[in-house]
Design a protein around this motif. Structure first.
Motif, short mmCIF file in Angstrom:
data_model
loop_
_atom_site.label_atom_id
_atom_site.label_comp_id
_atom_site.label_asym_id
_atom_site.label_seq_id
_atom_site.Cartn_x
_atom_site.Cartn_y
_atom_site.Cartn_z
N GLU A 119 0.83 -1.20 0.00
CA GLU A 119 0.00 0.00 0.00
C GLU A 119 0.87 1.25 0.00
O GLU A 119 0.55 2.24 -0.68
CB GLU A 119 -0.93 -0.01 1.22
N ALA A 120 1.97 1.22 0.76
CA ALA A 120 2.88 2.37 0.77
C ALA A 120 3.51 2.56 -0.60
O ALA A 120 3.68 3.70 -1.08
CB ALA A 120 3.96 2.16 1.83
N ARG A 121 3.84 1.46 -1.25
CA ARG A 121 4.41 1.53 -2.60
C ARG A 121 3.43 2.17 -3.58
O ARG A 121 3.81 2.99 -4.43
CB ARG A 121 4.78 0.12 -3.05
N LYS A 122 2.16 1.83 -3.47
CA LYS A 122 1.15 2.39 -4.38
C LYS A 122 1.10 3.92 -4.26
O LYS A 122 0.94 4.63 -5.26
CB LYS A 122 -0.22 1.80 -4.06
N GLY A 123 1.23 4.41 -3.02
CA GLY A 123 1.20 5.85 -2.83
C GLY A 123 2.37 6.55 -3.51
O GLY A 123 2.20 7.60 -4.14
N LEU A 124 3.57 5.96 -3.41
CA LEU A 124 4.74 6.56 -4.04
C LEU A 124 4.65 6.50 -5.56
O LEU A 124 5.12 7.39 -6.28
CB LEU A 124 6.01 5.84 -3.58
N GLU A 125 4.07 5.43 -6.05
CA GLU A 125 4.01 5.21 -7.49
C GLU A 125 3.02 6.14 -8.18
O GLU A 125 3.24 6.56 -9.33
CB GLU A 125 3.61 3.76 -7.76
N GLY A 126 1.91 6.46 -7.50
CA GLY A 126 0.79 7.13 -8.15
C GLY A 126 1.16 8.42 -8.86
O GLY A 126 0.82 8.62 -10.03
N PHE A 127 1.87 9.32 -8.17
CA PHE A 127 2.18 10.62 -8.75
C PHE A 127 3.04 10.47 -10.00
O PHE A 127 2.76 11.07 -11.05
CB PHE A 127 2.88 11.51 -7.73
N ALA A 128 4.11 9.66 -9.90
CA ALA A 128 5.02 9.49 -11.04
C ALA A 128 4.29 8.84 -12.21
O ALA A 128 4.50 9.21 -13.38
CB ALA A 128 6.22 8.64 -10.62
N ARG A 129 3.42 7.88 -11.94
CA ARG A 129 2.68 7.20 -13.01
C ARG A 129 1.77 8.17 -13.74
O ARG A 129 1.75 8.23 -14.97
CB ARG A 129 1.86 6.06 -12.41
N ASP A 130 1.01 8.97 -12.97
CA ASP A 130 0.08 9.90 -13.60
C ASP A 130 0.82 10.94 -14.42
O ASP A 130 0.38 11.34 -15.51
CB ASP A 130 -0.78 10.58 -12.53
N GLN A 131 1.95 11.39 -13.90
CA GLN A 131 2.75 12.38 -14.62
C GLN A 131 3.30 11.79 -15.92
O GLN A 131 3.28 12.44 -16.97
CB GLN A 131 3.89 12.88 -13.73
N ALA A 132 3.77 10.54 -15.86
CA ALA A 132 4.32 9.90 -17.05
C ALA A 132 3.24 9.68 -18.10
O ALA A 132 3.47 9.89 -19.30
CB ALA A 132 4.97 8.56 -16.66
N LEU A 133 2.05 9.27 -17.69
CA LEU A 133 0.97 9.05 -18.65
C LEU A 133 0.53 10.37 -19.28
O LEU A 133 0.22 10.42 -20.49
CB LEU A 133 -0.22 8.38 -17.95
N ALA A 134 0.51 11.44 -18.49
CA ALA A 134 0.16 12.74 -19.04
C ALA A 134 1.22 13.19 -20.05
O ALA A 134 0.90 13.77 -21.10
CB ALA A 134 0.02 13.77 -17.92
N GLY A 135 2.50 12.94 -19.74
CA GLY A 135 3.57 13.29 -20.66
C GLY A 135 3.48 12.51 -21.96
O GLY A 135 3.67 13.06 -23.06
N TYR A 136 3.15 11.22 -21.85
CA TYR A 136 2.99 10.41 -23.07
C TYR A 136 1.84 10.95 -23.91
O TYR A 136 1.95 11.07 -25.14
CB TYR A 136 2.73 8.95 -22.70
N ALA A 137 0.73 11.29 -23.26
CA ALA A 137 -0.43 11.81 -23.99
C ALA A 137 -0.09 13.11 -24.71
O ALA A 137 -0.50 13.33 -25.86
CB ALA A 137 -1.60 12.01 -23.03
N ALA A 138 0.68 13.97 -24.05
CA ALA A 138 1.07 15.24 -24.66
C ALA A 138 1.96 15.00 -25.88
O ALA A 138 1.79 15.64 -26.93
CB ALA A 138 1.80 16.11 -23.64
N CYS A 139 2.89 14.06 -25.76
CA CYS A 139 3.76 13.73 -26.90
C CYS A 139 2.97 13.12 -28.04
O CYS A 139 3.21 13.41 -29.22
CB CYS A 139 4.87 12.78 -26.46
N ALA A 140 2.01 12.25 -27.71
CA ALA A 140 1.19 11.61 -28.74
C ALA A 140 0.34 12.63 -29.47
O ALA A 140 0.19 12.56 -30.70
CB ALA A 140 0.32 10.53 -28.10
N ASP A 141 -0.21 13.60 -28.73
CA ASP A 141 -1.00 14.65 -29.37
C ASP A 141 -0.12 15.47 -30.31
O ASP A 141 -0.55 15.86 -31.41
CB ASP A 141 -1.62 15.56 -28.31
N ALA A 142 1.11 15.75 -29.89
CA ALA A 142 2.02 16.53 -30.73
C ALA A 142 2.41 15.76 -31.99
O ALA A 142 2.58 16.34 -33.06
CB ALA A 142 3.26 16.91 -29.94
N ALA A 143 2.54 14.43 -31.86
CA ALA A 143 2.91 13.61 -33.02
C ALA A 143 1.79 13.53 -34.04
O ALA A 143 2.03 13.54 -35.25
CB ALA A 143 3.31 12.21 -32.56
N GLY A 144 0.54 13.45 -33.57
CA GLY A 144 -0.60 13.36 -34.47
C GLY A 144 -0.96 11.93 -34.80
O GLY A 144 -0.14 11.00 -34.67
#
Length: 719
Positions: free
Chosen positions: A384-409
């Motif tokens: 459970e402690a691991r999930k808390g640490l992971e959450g922020f980095a995961r969400d940030q990485a997925l948002a970054g991927y989405a931004a790059c994908a939108d830029a690529a088209g």
């Protein structure tokens, strides 16, 4: 077109335009497992390197394969038998991930059993029995770094150990091995990691005397013994522990079938370490699932299984207590699948190492029945402690991927690795350099880089080495690309910056289809820039030096690294012997492997599919088409699931995953025309049949899997 006319060649997806090639002839009524496998192979038309028919036609058990392991005569097996015979203190040195924990527990209990025989009790107090047998297991913490180091060997030697068994590490620890050799220590390495050129040369020269190795990635008896057993795929370290322990037992005149735990832990680690579930790996996973509720499994694994049954609200014939039960007749009778290990139990064990408490996981795996439940509570807390640490980095990485994908088209995002690999070398390099997109998070060092069709790299702060692998796994699953997640650490004592990273390759990716050793390939790229790394085809670790802590400088270096990795992957894919087969034999549309004659046959089809499992890398579950009966559609609430119900009262089929594939599920605006066609019939549901635990809130007894369908698309047939 009506559902009784099945001469459909292709259909059009109602939602996303994907084309599916449908079989000319429906599957026969109540198909056998072999019929299902034959249809799968035909539908895949060479797009998978493994034949499902060959796998399910292999009726051996893990016991049969183990009998072959017992007959191998290797230097490592001889040394292990010698360790067992002289009763000197022996240290088992593992790794901090789930495979390393399983390997350490398996080797420690195997050595204790080899020394104590039938007096070894692996249930009541395993830790006590290990001490009585003069066997001691230890694992480093993540902060200590991976693998056997000179410092670790010095500590073991100072503690009085002259005999050491390294599991899940040691192959490339040339400096530490040389120190041990000079100190007069005996070391047996039982590993599965690829060896670099320096390590191969070292073992060719020094692989004798007091050093022995059992690793199918290094030339020797075990490479030859395992090649036919694994269909050319990798095995985990725990499988190597099981194999070498079988040989050692045979050398000592003991029955390898009585080895405690090694077989079950080999199956457990095969899933957690992302090994392809084919060949002997598949036999090990089937064996684990059949025996996970018996006393042949470690109490810790049984505790994990009991917790999973409680979570699923399933009551077996013996209840949910850890009481041995007869092995089920086949997989259809087992209430837990391989996903129990991959998504439930395995992450809990891995979480301990990620949180810097790998020794806690090892103690748990070596616990007896009385201690296992308390140990489970501890690792649940760490998870459970691991999930808390992971959450922020995961969400940030997925948002970054989405931004790059939108830029690529959309046009660039439709490119696949096989498309890039098919380009002439100059065009390939130009495409990679010209298509790369980047994104940043303002006022932070976090940045993201995407090379369409090939690789995605995310770099964030605070995602230390314990969670970057989980972030990479999530991004790879969402993107379908080789994905690397980095942690941008602050400057170290010398003032330099190093990013620790983990990479993942998703199931079904072209990189796996081409047979690329991605971990070795990208570690070479990292080494050229002063870093390093290593690992498997599907999971690996890397370190990348950065020039400074400046955000823009970091982005430039990470972009450069991503381009270098993309070039390496695409070039290696183009040179792959399987490249021509893959690139030219796959239709534009995805083939549907099976087509049930009607929804009534789904139950029979489910049984055949389940009996053919479990599935893993390059042996995915069959994609199935089921014509939906008219007026049989019933929505089931906010989750987006629905049921196809027969008017005559036959068991319905539950469709799940619909809201994930099609936003809004049946309530979305686009489904208006689709719902009309669903009501008339003439629509085929395309997806995967799996076991179901839905509708078991009353803890009903296990009666075999309910037909449940993971829906991927709705296809309107062409007349």
């Amino acid at each position: 077109m009506t559902t009784s006319s099945m001469n459909v060649i292709e259909g059009r997806c109602l939602a996303n335009g994907t084309l599916y090639a449908l079989p000319d002839v429906p599957l026969s009524h109540s198909p056998t497992t072999l019929e299902v496998a034959a249809m799968v192979d035909k539908g895949r038309a060479g797009s998978s390197s493994h034949s499902l028919l060959a796998e399910v036609g292999d009726q051996r058990s893990l016991a049969d394969a183990s009998a072959g392991f017992a007959l191998v005569r290797s230097a490592a097996g001889e040394a292990l038998a010698s360790f067992a015979g002289d009763w000197r203190p022996v240290a088992v040195f593992g790794d901090y991930d789930a495979d390393g924990i399983c390997s350490s527990a398996a080797m420690a209990t195997a050595l204790a059993w080899l020394r104590m025989g039938f007096t070894f009790d692996s249930v009541s107090d395993p830790a006590l029995r290990l001490r009585q047998a003069n066997v001691f297991a230890c694992v480093p913490e993540r902060i200590d770094g991976y693998g056997l180091s000179v410092a670790a060997v010095r500590r073991l030697h100072a503690a009085g150990f002259e005999d050491v068994v390294c599991v899940d590490n040691g192959t490339s620890a040339v400096g530490a091995l040389e120190w041990a050799l000079q100190a007069g220590m005996r070391v047996v390495v039982v590993d599965h990691h690829p060896a670099d050129d320096a390590a191969l040369a070292y073992w060719a020269k020094k692989g004798g005397g007091s050093l022995r190795i059992a690793n199918p990635m290094v030339p020797g008896e075990w490479r030859e013994a395992l090649r036919p057993e694994t269909s050319g795929s990798h095995v985990c370290a725990a499988m190597m522990v099981h194999a070498v322990s079988c040989e050692a037992a045979s050398r000592l005149g003991m029955d390898h079938a009585d080895l405690p735990w090694t077989a079950c832990l080999a199956g457990f680690a095969s899933v957690t370490d992302m090994m392809p579930v084919v060949g002997v790996n598949r036999l090990a996973v089937r064996n684990l699932l059949a025996k996970v509720q018996t006393d042949e499994a470690p109490p810790a694994v049984r505790a994990l299984a009991a917790a999973a049954l409680v979570k699923r609200q399933v009551e077996t014939d013996v209840g949910i207590a850890m009481v041995p039960s007869p092995a089920p007749a086949d997989l259809f009778d087992i209430p837990l699948g391989a996903d129990f290990v991959g998504f439930d139990a395995g992450p809990k064990v891995n979480a301990c190492g990620r949180m810097g408490q790998a020794s806690t996981a090892l103690s748990f795996m070596l616990s007896g029945e009385d201690e296992s439940l308390a140990g489970l509570e501890t690792i649940d807390g760490l998870n459970e402690a691991r999930k808390g640490l992971e959450g922020f980095a995961r969400d940030q990485a997925l948002a970054g991927y989405a931004a790059c994908a939108d830029a690529a088209g959309p046009e660039l995002m439709s490119v696949r690795l096989r498309d890039v690999a098919a380009m002439p070398a100059p065009d390939r390099a130009a495409f990679i350099a010209g298509s790369v997109t980047t994104a940043r998070v303002d006022d932070t060092r976090a940045c993201f880089v995407l090379v369409p069709g090939v690789i995605c790299v995310s770099a964030t702060e605070g995602a230390d080495g314990g969670v970057v692998g989980l972030v990479a796994s999530r991004v790879s699953r969402d993107s379908g690309l080789v994905s690397i997640a980095m942690n941008l650490a602050p400057a170290n004592a010398s003032g330099s910056f190093t990013a620790s990273a983990s990479g993942r390759v998703p199931e079904g990716s072209d990189a796996l289809g081409f047979g690329l050793d991605t971990g070795i390939l990208l570690s070479r790229v990292a080494q050229r820039g002063g870093g390093g790394g290593g690992g498997h085809a599907a999971a690996f670790g890397l370190s990348i030096p950065l020039s400074s802590g400046d955000a823009l400088a970091n982005l430039a270096r990470i972009r450069e690294f991503a381009v270098e990795c993309a070039l390496a992957i695409a070039s290696e894919a183009a040179a792959s012997p399987s490249f021509d087969d893959v690139i030219f034999s796959v239709d534009a549309g995805r083939p549907v492997d099976l087509l049930a004659a009607d929804a009534e046959d789904a139950g029979a089809l489910t049984r055949a599919v389940v009996e053919a499992g479990p599935y893993g890398h390059e042996m995915r579950a069959p994609l199935v088409g089921i014509p939906l009966p008219p007026s049989g559609l019933v929505a089931l609430g906010k989750s987006g699931t629905f049921e196809v119900r027969h008017q005559d009262g036959r068991r319905p089929i539950k469709m799940v995953g619909f809201a994930n594939s099609f936003r809004g599920g049946l309530q979305a605006e686009w489904t208006g025309p689709g719902r009309e066609e669903l009501g008339r019939g003439g629509v085929i549901a395309v997806g995967t049949l799996v076991n179901s635990f839905y509708g078991r809130a009353n803890k009903s007894r296990w009666r075999g899997p309910t037909p449940e369908f993971l829906l991927e698309a709705l296809v309107r047939t062409r007349s």
